[in-house]
Motif scaffolding. Structure first.
Motif, PDB file in Angstrom:
ATOM      1  N   LEU A 109     -43.731 -20.137  35.660  1.00 31.16           N
ATOM      2  CA  LEU A 109     -44.375 -18.857  35.946  1.00 31.16           C
ATOM      3  C   LEU A 109     -43.924 -17.775  34.973  1.00 31.16           C
ATOM      4  O   LEU A 109     -44.734 -16.956  34.520  1.00 31.16           O
ATOM      5  CB  LEU A 109     -44.084 -18.432  37.380  1.00 31.16           C
ATOM      6  N   CYS A 110     -42.645 -17.775  34.653  1.00 30.87           N
ATOM      7  CA  CYS A 110     -42.128 -16.806  33.670  1.00 30.87           C
ATOM      8  C   CYS A 110     -42.758 -17.037  32.307  1.00 30.87           C
ATOM      9  O   CYS A 110     -43.172 -16.090  31.627  1.00 30.87           O
ATOM     10  CB  CYS A 110     -40.608 -16.914  33.575  1.00 30.87           C
ATOM     11  N   LEU A 128     -45.586 -18.505  31.681  1.00 28.97           N
ATOM     12  CA  LEU A 128     -47.008 -18.165  31.757  1.00 28.97           C
ATOM     13  C   LEU A 128     -47.197 -16.661  31.652  1.00 28.97           C
ATOM     14  O   LEU A 128     -48.077 -16.189  30.920  1.00 28.97           O
ATOM     15  CB  LEU A 128     -47.599 -18.678  33.078  1.00 28.97           C
ATOM     16  N   ASP A 129     -46.370 -15.909  32.349  1.00 28.82           N
ATOM     17  CA  ASP A 129     -46.468 -14.451  32.334  1.00 28.82           C
ATOM     18  C   ASP A 129     -46.203 -13.892  30.939  1.00 28.82           C
ATOM     19  O   ASP A 129     -46.828 -12.924  30.511  1.00 28.82           O
ATOM     20  CB  ASP A 129     -45.477 -13.864  33.336  1.00 28.82           C
ATOM     21  N   GLU A 130     -45.263 -14.536  30.222  1.00 27.78           N
ATOM     22  CA  GLU A 130     -44.903 -14.084  28.877  1.00 27.78           C
ATOM     23  C   GLU A 130     -45.783 -14.720  27.804  1.00 27.78           C
ATOM     24  O   GLU A 130     -45.593 -14.456  26.612  1.00 27.78           O
ATOM     25  CB  GLU A 130     -43.432 -14.420  28.605  1.00 27.78           C
ATOM     26  N   LYS A 131     -46.691 -15.596  28.228  1.00 25.90           N
ATOM     27  CA  LYS A 131     -47.565 -16.344  27.314  1.00 25.90           C
ATOM     28  C   LYS A 131     -46.757 -17.114  26.276  1.00 25.90           C
ATOM     29  O   LYS A 131     -47.118 -17.186  25.095  1.00 25.90           O
ATOM     30  CB  LYS A 131     -48.566 -15.403  26.636  1.00 25.90           C
ATOM     31  N   HIS A 168     -55.084 -20.450  29.606  1.00 34.74           N
ATOM     32  CA  HIS A 168     -54.242 -19.700  30.540  1.00 34.74           C
ATOM     33  C   HIS A 168     -54.686 -19.960  31.984  1.00 34.74           C
ATOM     34  O   HIS A 168     -53.848 -20.168  32.875  1.00 34.74           O
ATOM     35  CB  HIS A 168     -54.316 -18.205  30.226  1.00 34.74           C
ATOM     36  N   GLN A 169     -56.014 -19.989  32.217  1.00 34.70           N
ATOM     37  CA  GLN A 169     -56.533 -20.213  33.566  1.00 34.70           C
ATOM     38  C   GLN A 169     -56.234 -21.631  34.040  1.00 34.70           C
ATOM     39  O   GLN A 169     -55.892 -21.855  35.209  1.00 34.70           O
ATOM     40  CB  GLN A 169     -58.035 -19.965  33.603  1.00 34.70           C
ATOM     41  N   GLN A 227     -40.591 -21.931  38.792  1.00 32.96           N
ATOM     42  CA  GLN A 227     -40.251 -20.543  38.500  1.00 32.96           C
ATOM     43  C   GLN A 227     -40.172 -20.303  36.997  1.00 32.96           C
ATOM     44  O   GLN A 227     -40.612 -19.264  36.493  1.00 32.96           O
ATOM     45  CB  GLN A 227     -38.919 -20.175  39.171  1.00 32.96           C
ATOM     46  N   GLU A 284     -52.658 -21.783  35.022  1.00 34.98           N
ATOM     47  CA  GLU A 284     -52.472 -21.044  36.282  1.00 34.98           C
ATOM     48  C   GLU A 284     -52.905 -21.908  37.469  1.00 34.98           C
ATOM     49  O   GLU A 284     -52.211 -21.970  38.496  1.00 34.98           O
ATOM     50  CB  GLU A 284     -53.292 -19.755  36.231  1.00 34.98           C
TER      51      GLU A 284
END
Length: 256
Positions: free
Chosen positions: A180-181, A183-186, A125-126, A177, A129
């Motif tokens: 990012l979505c 990533l946020d939702e994994k 995840h990092q 974009q 990011e």
């Protein structure tokens, strides 16, 4: 040949396939090129042929288009394009080309990183990011920002090739974009898909700029404009104040 000088090179090759093979002999890859907006008269200007090679090439193309004219092709004084040598860019354009190098290193590791990607892993995840930050901050804000806000303002950016570049910048931002979505939702599958699409898009995009757009723009800038661009690029970087070494270290760690 006047009637064909303003014709699109893709259209000419479609009508006369032999022209594509002739261009390849001079190191000019118009056949596989996906930009597809150059005119015949642009070819010599963009690819920096020697005068001897220009004459020879145009005679060969004319003979291919008009075989009934029995055109005499000059004896072969040069067998390949001088553009096969390393292109010498001015300082500001070389800055952009050098920035491409770091971006390409990131693109190269994406396929490995997204294979079996698991965003539930803290480390994965990092990494994702940090990678998306490189795209947003370095590739877009720093690099594309210098292109759109500074370099392109010296030209008529309504020309077709600029439209292609702008459209690809917009698509890249839309992909970010979506990344990012995901990533946020994994959502590992969605993020992998968007990153791979981005890698394909930017790889071709950089090729268009390094091989076609930048040499073309560089040849039209005056020495005064090149000096001014160098100063404006430096001022832009200073104002943005990105830690560029951070992104270099990030890529180096991934490559290890």
């Amino acid at each position: 040949m006047q009637e064909y000088s303003n014709a699109g090179i893709k259209d000419i090759i479609e009508e006369f396939p032999g022209v594509g093979k002739i261009l390849e002999r001079y190191g000019i890859g118009c056949g596989p090129c996906t930009v597809g907006i150059c005119r015949l008269k642009d070819i010599l200007e963009i690819h920096h042929l020697s005068k001897e090679a220009e004459v020879e090439l145009m005679h060969r193309i004319e003979a291919e288009i008009y075989p009934e004219r029995n055109i005499v092709v000059p004896s072969q004084v040069i067998s390949k394009s001088t553009s096969s040598e390393k292109i010498g860019f001015s300082i500001p354009l070389q800055t952009l080309v050098d920035e491409h190098k770091l971006i390409k290193r990131w693109l190269a590791v994406i396929p490995v990183l997204v294979k079996d990607l698991d965003l539930t892993s803290t480390i994965a995840h990092q990494i994702m990011e940090n990678g998306i930050d490189l795209i947003r901050s370095y590739a877009d804000r720093l690099h594309h920002g210098k292109e759109e806000d500074i370099l392109f303002t010296y030209f008529d950016d309504t020309a077709d090739i600029f439209r292609v570049i702008y459209d690809e910048h917009l698509r890249a931002r839309a992909l970010v974009q979506e990344m990012l979505c995901a990533l946020d939702e994994k959502n590992s599958k969605e993020l992998s898909s968007r990153l791979l699409e981005y890698a394909i898009l930017l790889t071709e995009h950089i090729h268009k700029e390094d091989e076609v757009l930048f040499p073309w723009l560089d040849s039209r800038l005056t020495e005064e404009e090149k000096t001014e661009l160098t100063l404006r690029f430096a001022k832009s970087d200073k104002k943005l104040a990105l830690d560029e070494k951070k992104y270099q270290r990030f890529i180096e760690e991934l490559e290890k």
